[in-house]
Scaffold this motif. Structure first.
Motif, PDB file in Angstrom:
ATOM      1  N   UNK A  60      57.643  24.952  -2.109  1.00  0.00           N
ATOM      2  CA  UNK A  60      58.765  24.527  -2.951  1.00  0.00           C
ATOM      3  C   UNK A  60      58.825  23.033  -3.206  1.00  0.00           C
ATOM      4  N   UNK A  61      57.837  22.264  -2.692  1.00  0.00           N
ATOM      5  CA  UNK A  61      57.933  20.810  -2.844  1.00  0.00           C
ATOM      6  C   UNK A  61      57.947  20.419  -4.332  1.00  0.00           C
ATOM      7  N   UNK A  62      58.926  19.625  -4.670  1.00  0.00           N
ATOM      8  CA  UNK A  62      59.109  19.202  -6.062  1.00  0.00           C
ATOM      9  C   UNK A  62      59.902  17.903  -6.049  1.00  0.00           C
ATOM     10  N   UNK A  63      59.974  17.283  -7.202  1.00  0.00           N
ATOM     11  CA  UNK A  63      60.718  16.030  -7.307  1.00  0.00           C
ATOM     12  C   UNK A  63      62.150  16.325  -7.754  1.00  0.00           C
ATOM     13  N   UNK A  64      63.095  15.505  -7.306  1.00  0.00           N
ATOM     14  CA  UNK A  64      64.462  15.716  -7.789  1.00  0.00           C
ATOM     15  C   UNK A  64      64.884  14.653  -8.804  1.00  0.00           C
ATOM     16  N   UNK A  65      63.894  13.981  -9.346  1.00  0.00           N
ATOM     17  CA  UNK A  65      64.110  13.064 -10.475  1.00  0.00           C
ATOM     18  C   UNK A  65      63.360  13.677 -11.664  1.00  0.00           C
TER      19      UNK A  65
END
Ligand code: NA7
Length: 503
Positions: free
Chosen positions: A70-75
């Protein structure tokens, strides 16, 4: 390591330098976003005589190290890339970790930035006008450089909680940033420790295959993520017309800057954003007791505000057991919570964050008088969030007061890299920052931070150094204000005023 201990090293452990030039204009340490930004900025100023060293096996920094499900950016993706390398192909509003890593690899290739990989900075010392950087690993040896740019990252060293018995846990146990892909967690009882930005991405994914117990010491403020994929037509239009992408980036930038008010304590903006978060919680968590356990009791913005549409549903669905207290002890395969709750599990994932306030590189860098760690014994300080008194010709990227909670860190890194490169190009020789300027800058930061929720919001966060209670990681202003701060008429070290941005 001292000269003395170096001389004691057994033969063969300090091989002669290989492939290292004796001297370069600049050494850049690290090949994540900051290292690549620094390399590009130097090139843009016509400086080619530099070396990038990277301790890992590839470029990518955070995005190489974090491979948890699930690693992803929150920007937003179109704001989380280099300004000179727009990427029309981002899959959606928020990019996945593997996409960002691939992007960084691609940029390094396109820009012909070839870091010396698997090469670790052992130490660096200022030696009468030159930085002497000792390296171990694939390219061991010493290199002299006029300028040292530290682009070592800020969330790199896993923070392992000091919990009695943790080391005796009999099953697999690893930190979220060191995901063990050889361990099959399908069907296993897995404890996840922590409820930060990592955990809210990881838990919904893990809960699809495992029986998850989540240890929550402090609930986070969580707002809707509203992610969506870009359609092939949208991506085609981004590719066909760069102006479309540039407009989108400008819009995302403005949206980010507008978020500063709610994160930094503006009463009305924070109340509105808090209401959105509470509504999100109410809509996604019908059970009153669970909702209460997930409701923060500290100011909005005090900790990083998280974005998720999947976290609350995972908890609500019963797929995840919430232990609403800290992990306090480990007894064999039983995890004991501060509440007294006991949970027997097969594996433990530590989503417990990073050593942010005491950066490991600080011990390795010795300036005119002392190490960075000693200079920063009450917390990181700087002038312009980038240069440090007593450390001539040193630039620290994404170090003291350079992080953001409201907008893209890449913007900050680019501003710092441009400032460093401009300074190198226009002011060759030895450049020192006046200690009084650093003190004044630090005072400005403290004044700007004092009334913000980061300091007085009633939470513990990774922006504040516990030794002094000072805000040492976060920049307490807008990106606009930071850019103005570093735009100091050609890179002179001038005292600056920090603007708090629109309030
Ligand atoms: P964070 O945001 O530092 O989160 C670490 C979490 O681990 C946080 O919820 C901590 O609780 C929790 N923690 C630490 N020790 C314990 C124990 N003993 N028991 C229970 N919980 C514990 O790290 P992340 O990796 O999630 O995110 C880092 C950044 O990456 C993020 O801000 C983005 O910029 C991207 P606490 O809240 O301190 O009570």
């Amino acid at each position: 390591m001292s000269e003395r201990s170096e001389s004691k090293r057994p033969p063969g452990q300090n091989p002669e330098p290989r492939h290292l030039p004796d001297r370069v204009n600049a050494v850049i340490v690290g090949a994540g976003f900051a290292g690549l930004a620094a390399a590009m900025a130097l090139r843009a100023q016509g400086i080619d005589d530099f070396l990038v060293i990277e301790r890992g096996p590839s470029v990518g920094g955070t995005w190489r190290d974090n491979t948890y499900p699930g690693v992803a950016c929150d920007i937003p993706s179109h704001l989380y890339g280099f300004a000179n390398h727009p990427n029309p192909q981002w899959s959606g509003l928020f990019a996945r970790g593997d996409e960002i890593r691939a992007y960084l690899e691609r940029v390094a290739g396109l820009e012909r930035i070839a870091p010396l990989l698997n090469t670790t900075m052992l130490d660096a010392r200022w030696d009468d006008g030159v930085w002497r950087v000792r390296c171990s690993g694939a390219h061991a040896g010493e290199i002299a450089a006029s300028t040292l740019l530290l682009a070592c990252g800020r969330l790199t060293e896993p923070k392992i909680p000091d919990v009695p018995g943790l080391e005796s846990f009999p099953g697999p146990i690893f930190h979220s940033a060191r995901w063990d892909h050889t361990t099959d967690l399908r069907g296993a009882r897995v404890a996840v420790i922590g409820t930060g930005a990592t955990a809210v991405q990881l838990v919904p994914e893990l809960a699809k295959v495992a029986e998850v117990t989540l240890f929550q010491r402090t609930p986070a403020w969580i707002v809707p993520r509203d992610d969506r994929a870009y359609s092939p037509a949208e991506r085609a239009s981004f590719t066909a017309d760069p102006a479309v992408l540039a407009r989108l980036r400008d819009e995302l930038y403005a949206e980010g800057e507008a978020r500063f008010a709610s994160r930094s304590g503006d009463r009305d903006a924070a109340a509105a954003a808090r209401a959105v978060a509470l509504q999100h919680l109410a809509e996604q968590v019908p059970d009153r007791a669970l909702r209460r356990a997930l409701t923060p009791d500290y100011a909005f913005g005090c900790k990083r505000v998280l974005l998720s549409d999947a976290f609350y549903p995972a908890l609500s669905s019963g797929a995840v057991t919430l232990e609403a207290s800290a992990l306090a002890a480990v007894e064999g395969s039983t995890l004991v919570a501060a509440s007294g709750g006991r949970h027997t599990v097969d594996a433990v994932v530590l989503a417990t964050g990073f050593e942010s306030t005491e950066q490991p590189y600080a011990d390795l860098v010795r300036g005119e008088h002392d190490t960075l760690a000693a200079h920063w014994d009450r917390g990181m300080t700087s002038f312009g969030s980038t240069v440090v008194a007593g450390f001539p010709n040193l630039f620290v990227l994404d170090g003291p007061n350079a992080s953001l909670g409201h907008n893209s860190s890449v913007l900050m890194i680019e501003a710092q890299a441009a400032y460093a490169a401009r300074t190198l190009a226009r002011h060759p020789g030895v450049r020192r920052v006046d200690p009084a300027a650093e003190d004044a800058y630090t005072d400005e930061i403290d004044r700007a931070a004092a009334s913000t929720p980061w300091i007085s919001g009633g939470c513990r966060n990774w922006y504040v150094d516990e030794r002094s209670g000072r805000l040492t990681l976060l920049w307490p202003g807008t990106v606009d204000a930071f850019r103005a701060t570093l735009d100091t008429d050609g890179g002179e070290f001038l005292p600056v005023t920090i603007e708090r941005g629109a309030r």
